[in-house]
Design a protein around this motif. Sequence first.
Motif, PDB file in Angstrom:
ATOM      1  N   GLY A   1      -2.465   5.930 -18.764  1.00 20.66           N
ATOM      2  CA  GLY A   1      -1.444   7.046 -18.510  1.00 20.66           C
ATOM      3  C   GLY A   1      -1.922   7.714 -17.180  1.00 20.66           C
ATOM      4  N   VAL A   2      -2.760   7.162 -16.428  1.00 14.57           N
ATOM      5  CA  VAL A   2      -3.191   8.155 -15.349  1.00 14.57           C
ATOM      6  C   VAL A   2      -2.137   7.793 -13.947  1.00 14.57           C
ATOM      7  CG1 VAL A   2      -4.891   8.228 -13.370  1.00 14.57           C
ATOM      8  CG2 VAL A   2      -5.354   8.352 -15.967  1.00 14.57           C
ATOM      9  N   ALA A   3      -1.679   8.662 -13.139  1.00 11.49           N
ATOM     10  CA  ALA A   3      -0.909   8.392 -12.055  1.00 11.49           C
ATOM     11  C   ALA A   3      -1.899   7.591 -11.063  1.00 11.49           C
ATOM     12  CB  ALA A   3      -0.379   9.578 -11.532  1.00 11.49           C
ATOM     13  N   ILE A   4      -1.388   6.738 -10.523  1.00 12.61           N
ATOM     14  CA  ILE A   4      -2.112   5.739  -9.580  1.00 12.61           C
ATOM     15  C   ILE A   4      -1.133   5.498  -8.080  1.00 12.61           C
ATOM     16  CG2 ILE A   4      -3.561   4.635 -11.097  1.00 12.61           C
ATOM     17  CD1 ILE A   4      -0.924   2.513  -9.866  1.00 12.61           C
ATOM     18  N   VAL A   5      -2.021   5.144  -7.144  1.00 14.74           N
ATOM     19  CA  VAL A   5      -1.366   4.634  -5.879  1.00 14.74           C
ATOM     20  C   VAL A   5      -2.149   3.364  -5.294  1.00 14.74           C
ATOM     21  CG1 VAL A   5      -2.884   6.111  -4.214  1.00 14.74           C
ATOM     22  CG2 VAL A   5      -0.602   5.481  -3.688  1.00 14.74           C
ATOM     23  N   VAL A   6      -1.171   2.544  -4.856  1.00 15.00           N
ATOM     24  CA  VAL A   6      -1.857   1.080  -4.222  1.00 15.00           C
ATOM     25  C   VAL A   6      -2.663   1.668  -2.921  1.00 15.00           C
ATOM     26  CG1 VAL A   6      -1.363  -0.931  -3.517  1.00 15.00           C
ATOM     27  CG2 VAL A   6      -0.155  -0.174  -5.576  1.00 15.00           C
TER      28      VAL A   6
ATOM     29  N   LEU B   1       4.130  -0.289 -11.720  1.00 18.12           N
ATOM     30  CA  LEU B   1       4.747   0.556 -10.286  1.00 18.12           C
ATOM     31  C   LEU B   1       6.236   0.972 -10.431  1.00 18.12           C
ATOM     32  CD1 LEU B   1       2.819  -2.021  -7.875  1.00 18.12           C
ATOM     33  CD2 LEU B   1       2.096   0.296  -8.758  1.00 18.12           C
ATOM     34  N   GLU B   2       6.290   1.970  -9.911  1.00 14.38           N
ATOM     35  CA  GLU B   2       7.700   2.604  -9.880  1.00 14.38           C
ATOM     36  C   GLU B   2       8.785   1.747  -9.297  1.00 14.38           C
ATOM     37  OE1 GLU B   2       6.953   6.420  -8.297  1.00 14.38           O
ATOM     38  OE2 GLU B   2       6.107   7.062 -10.265  1.00 14.38           O
ATOM     39  N   ARG B   3       8.409   1.357  -7.819  1.00 10.52           N
ATOM     40  CA  ARG B   3       9.295   0.812  -6.716  1.00 10.52           C
ATOM     41  C   ARG B   3       9.539  -0.800  -7.669  1.00 10.52           C
ATOM     42  NH1 ARG B   3       9.172  -2.530  -2.707  1.00 10.52           N
ATOM     43  NH2 ARG B   3       6.834  -2.687  -2.492  1.00 10.52           N
TER      44      ARG B   3
ATOM     45  N   VAL C   1       0.915  -1.138  -0.095  1.00 10.79           N
ATOM     46  CA  VAL C   1      -0.001  -0.107   0.300  1.00 10.79           C
ATOM     47  C   VAL C   1       0.869   1.380  -0.094  1.00 10.79           C
ATOM     48  CG1 VAL C   1      -1.824   1.214   1.479  1.00 10.79           C
ATOM     49  CG2 VAL C   1      -2.055  -1.261   1.192  1.00 10.79           C
ATOM     50  N   GLY C   2       0.577   2.222  -0.910  1.00  9.58           N
ATOM     51  CA  GLY C   2       1.300   3.387  -1.036  1.00  9.58           C
ATOM     52  C   GLY C   2       2.323   3.251  -2.158  1.00  9.58           C
ATOM     53  N   ASP C   3       2.569   2.149  -2.741  1.00 10.68           N
ATOM     54  CA  ASP C   3       3.421   2.203  -3.978  1.00 10.68           C
ATOM     55  C   ASP C   3       2.642   2.910  -5.232  1.00 10.68           C
ATOM     56  OD1 ASP C   3       5.168   0.451  -2.817  1.00 10.68           O
ATOM     57  OD2 ASP C   3       4.628  -1.169  -3.864  1.00 10.68           O
ATOM     58  N   ARG C   4       3.376   3.641  -5.902  1.00  6.94           N
ATOM     59  CA  ARG C   4       3.067   4.506  -6.901  1.00  6.94           C
ATOM     60  C   ARG C   4       3.282   3.968  -8.338  1.00  6.94           C
ATOM     61  NH1 ARG C   4       1.382  10.180  -5.360  1.00  6.94           N
ATOM     62  NH2 ARG C   4       1.099  10.029  -3.033  1.00  6.94           N
TER      63      ARG C   4
END
Length: 69
Positions: free
Chosen positions: A43-48, A23-25, A5-8
């Motif tokens: 193409g939308v920025a998301i967060v878990v 996911l970036e990480r 949770v919190g990964d972007r």
Amino acid sequence: FHVEVGDRGSTLTDLRPVGKVSLERGGAQDFEARSAGEALEQGVAIVVVETATGRVVVERVETEGEQTT
């Protein structure tokens, strides 16, 4: 690679409600994810926001200057 949770990241496909996200990480790995509510475009920025066995739930990240009313 363990999704937390919190990964972007960003959507690689439309999420209606399921699609692919990157996911970036961890070197920008691709995952199948479910939208927490609204359909999301590619193409939308998301967060878990939730993880469970074999399931990743994401929502849109509101960027600076973007408002939802």
